[in-house]
Design a protein around this motif. Structure first.
Motif, PDB file in Angstrom:
ATOM      1  N   LYS A  52     -39.491  16.692 -48.471  1.00 53.81           N
ATOM      2  CA  LYS A  52     -38.190  16.182 -48.045  1.00 53.81           C
ATOM      3  C   LYS A  52     -37.895  16.690 -46.641  1.00 53.81           C
ATOM      4  CE  LYS A  52     -36.194  16.505 -52.694  1.00 53.81           C
ATOM      5  NZ  LYS A  52     -35.080  17.097 -53.472  1.00 53.81           N
ATOM      6  N   ILE A  53     -36.965  15.987 -45.984  1.00 53.84           N
ATOM      7  CA  ILE A  53     -36.450  16.469 -44.710  1.00 53.84           C
ATOM      8  C   ILE A  53     -34.933  16.339 -44.713  1.00 53.84           C
ATOM      9  CG2 ILE A  53     -38.508  15.911 -43.355  1.00 53.84           C
ATOM     10  CD1 ILE A  53     -37.068  13.430 -42.315  1.00 53.84           C
ATOM     11  N   ASN A  54     -34.276  17.219 -43.986  1.00 53.09           N
ATOM     12  CA  ASN A  54     -32.860  17.063 -43.700  1.00 53.09           C
ATOM     13  C   ASN A  54     -32.747  16.386 -42.350  1.00 53.09           C
ATOM     14  OD1 ASN A  54     -31.722  18.229 -45.976  1.00 53.09           O
ATOM     15  ND2 ASN A  54     -31.677  20.273 -45.089  1.00 53.09           N
ATOM     16  N   VAL A  55     -31.939  15.359 -42.266  1.00 53.16           N
ATOM     17  CA  VAL A  55     -31.676  14.666 -41.022  1.00 53.16           C
ATOM     18  C   VAL A  55     -30.243  15.023 -40.622  1.00 53.16           C
ATOM     19  CG1 VAL A  55     -31.562  12.426 -39.873  1.00 53.16           C
ATOM     20  CG2 VAL A  55     -33.215  12.787 -41.716  1.00 53.16           C
ATOM     21  N   ILE A  56     -30.073  15.515 -39.397  1.00 51.88           N
ATOM     22  CA  ILE A  56     -28.765  15.954 -38.914  1.00 51.88           C
ATOM     23  C   ILE A  56     -28.377  15.070 -37.739  1.00 51.88           C
ATOM     24  CG2 ILE A  56     -27.463  17.906 -37.964  1.00 51.88           C
ATOM     25  CD1 ILE A  56     -30.158  19.400 -39.330  1.00 51.88           C
ATOM     26  N   ALA A  57     -27.169  14.519 -37.820  1.00 48.23           N
ATOM     27  CA  ALA A  57     -26.694  13.607 -36.781  1.00 48.23           C
ATOM     28  C   ALA A  57     -25.279  13.984 -36.372  1.00 48.23           C
ATOM     29  CB  ALA A  57     -26.734  12.164 -37.297  1.00 48.23           C
ATOM     30  N   LYS A  58     -24.873  13.481 -35.205  1.00 51.94           N
ATOM     31  CA  LYS A  58     -23.507  13.710 -34.736  1.00 51.94           C
ATOM     32  C   LYS A  58     -22.995  12.437 -34.070  1.00 51.94           C
ATOM     33  CE  LYS A  58     -24.263  15.359 -30.042  1.00 51.94           C
ATOM     34  NZ  LYS A  58     -23.989  16.406 -29.069  1.00 51.94           N
ATOM     35  N   ARG A  59     -21.669  12.358 -33.992  1.00 53.38           N
ATOM     36  CA  ARG A  59     -21.017  11.303 -33.216  1.00 53.38           C
ATOM     37  C   ARG A  59     -19.668  11.849 -32.761  1.00 53.38           C
ATOM     38  NH1 ARG A  59     -19.338   6.675 -37.704  1.00 53.38           N
ATOM     39  NH2 ARG A  59     -17.923   7.992 -38.898  1.00 53.38           N
ATOM     40  N   PRO A  60     -19.098  11.265 -31.712  1.00 52.95           N
ATOM     41  CA  PRO A  60     -17.802  11.760 -31.247  1.00 52.95           C
ATOM     42  C   PRO A  60     -16.756  11.655 -32.355  1.00 52.95           C
ATOM     43  CG  PRO A  60     -18.776  10.298 -29.619  1.00 52.95           C
ATOM     44  CD  PRO A  60     -19.622  10.201 -30.864  1.00 52.95           C
ATOM     45  N   LEU A  61     -15.941  12.671 -32.444  1.00 49.76           N
ATOM     46  CA  LEU A  61     -14.860  12.706 -33.423  1.00 49.76           C
ATOM     47  C   LEU A  61     -13.696  11.895 -32.874  1.00 49.76           C
ATOM     48  CD1 LEU A  61     -13.899  13.923 -36.108  1.00 49.76           C
ATOM     49  CD2 LEU A  61     -13.074  15.885 -34.813  1.00 49.76           C
ATOM     50  N   THR A  62     -13.305  10.855 -33.592  1.00 49.30           N
ATOM     51  CA  THR A  62     -12.233   9.977 -33.126  1.00 49.30           C
ATOM     52  C   THR A  62     -10.881  10.407 -33.700  1.00 49.30           C
ATOM     53  OG1 THR A  62     -12.472   8.460 -34.991  1.00 49.30           O
ATOM     54  CG2 THR A  62     -13.835   8.016 -33.047  1.00 49.30           C
ATOM     55  N   ARG A  63      -9.824   9.946 -33.083  1.00 49.06           N
ATOM     56  CA  ARG A  63      -8.474  10.233 -33.594  1.00 49.06           C
ATOM     57  C   ARG A  63      -8.308   9.688 -35.008  1.00 49.06           C
ATOM     58  NH1 ARG A  63      -4.480  11.219 -29.148  1.00 49.06           N
ATOM     59  NH2 ARG A  63      -5.699  11.097 -27.245  1.00 49.06           N
ATOM     60  N   GLU A  64      -8.900   8.526 -35.266  1.00 56.34           N
ATOM     61  CA  GLU A  64      -8.809   7.923 -36.598  1.00 56.34           C
ATOM     62  C   GLU A  64      -9.459   8.825 -37.657  1.00 56.34           C
ATOM     63  OE1 GLU A  64     -10.530   4.072 -39.018  1.00 56.34           O
ATOM     64  OE2 GLU A  64     -10.297   3.925 -36.854  1.00 56.34           O
ATOM     65  N   THR A  65     -10.633   9.371 -37.348  1.00 55.84           N
ATOM     66  CA  THR A  65     -11.319  10.257 -38.289  1.00 55.84           C
ATOM     67  C   THR A  65     -10.516  11.529 -38.516  1.00 55.84           C
ATOM     68  OG1 THR A  65     -13.452   9.393 -37.593  1.00 55.84           O
ATOM     69  CG2 THR A  65     -13.474  11.462 -38.783  1.00 55.84           C
ATOM     70  N   ILE A  66      -9.958  12.086 -37.438  1.00 52.99           N
ATOM     71  CA  ILE A  66      -9.121  13.284 -37.576  1.00 52.99           C
ATOM     72  C   ILE A  66      -7.932  12.977 -38.485  1.00 52.99           C
ATOM     73  CG2 ILE A  66      -7.577  14.849 -36.335  1.00 52.99           C
ATOM     74  CD1 ILE A  66      -9.531  14.557 -33.922  1.00 52.99           C
ATOM     75  N   ARG A  67      -7.311  11.826 -38.305  1.00 52.48           N
ATOM     76  CA  ARG A  67      -6.157  11.424 -39.119  1.00 52.48           C
ATOM     77  C   ARG A  67      -6.571  11.271 -40.581  1.00 52.48           C
ATOM     78  NH1 ARG A  67      -5.079   6.629 -36.994  1.00 52.48           N
ATOM     79  NH2 ARG A  67      -4.453   7.602 -35.068  1.00 52.48           N
TER      80      ARG A  67
END
Length: 77
Positions: A52-67
């Protein structure tokens, strides 16, 4: 000028199985799906002796996601 540091959200998913390993087609589909959602893979980590592998990703945190995270009771609407 905005001196605020960028904020990120992260995602980690384990791919593969002890008996099946990591199938290229499944991994490719996962990565394409994540790309459409704005995720960028930043790292992978092999889980030794587990196929198995762990895949780690990121994306900018949006105001909508914070809300959504601060008021999860409204996510179900």
């Amino acid at each position: 000028m905005n001196n605020e540091l960028p904020k990120w959200e992260y995602r980690v998913q384990t791919v593969g199985g002890f008996w099946t390993g990591v199938k290229a087609e499944e991994l490719e589909q996962l990565l394409n799906d994540w790309g459409v959602e704005g995720w960028e893979v930043v790292s992978t980590h092999i889980l030794k002796n587990q196929n198995k592998i762990n895949v780690i990703a990121k994306r900018p945190l949006t105001r909508e996601t914070i809300r959504q995270r601060s008021m999860p009771q409204y996510n179900k609407l």
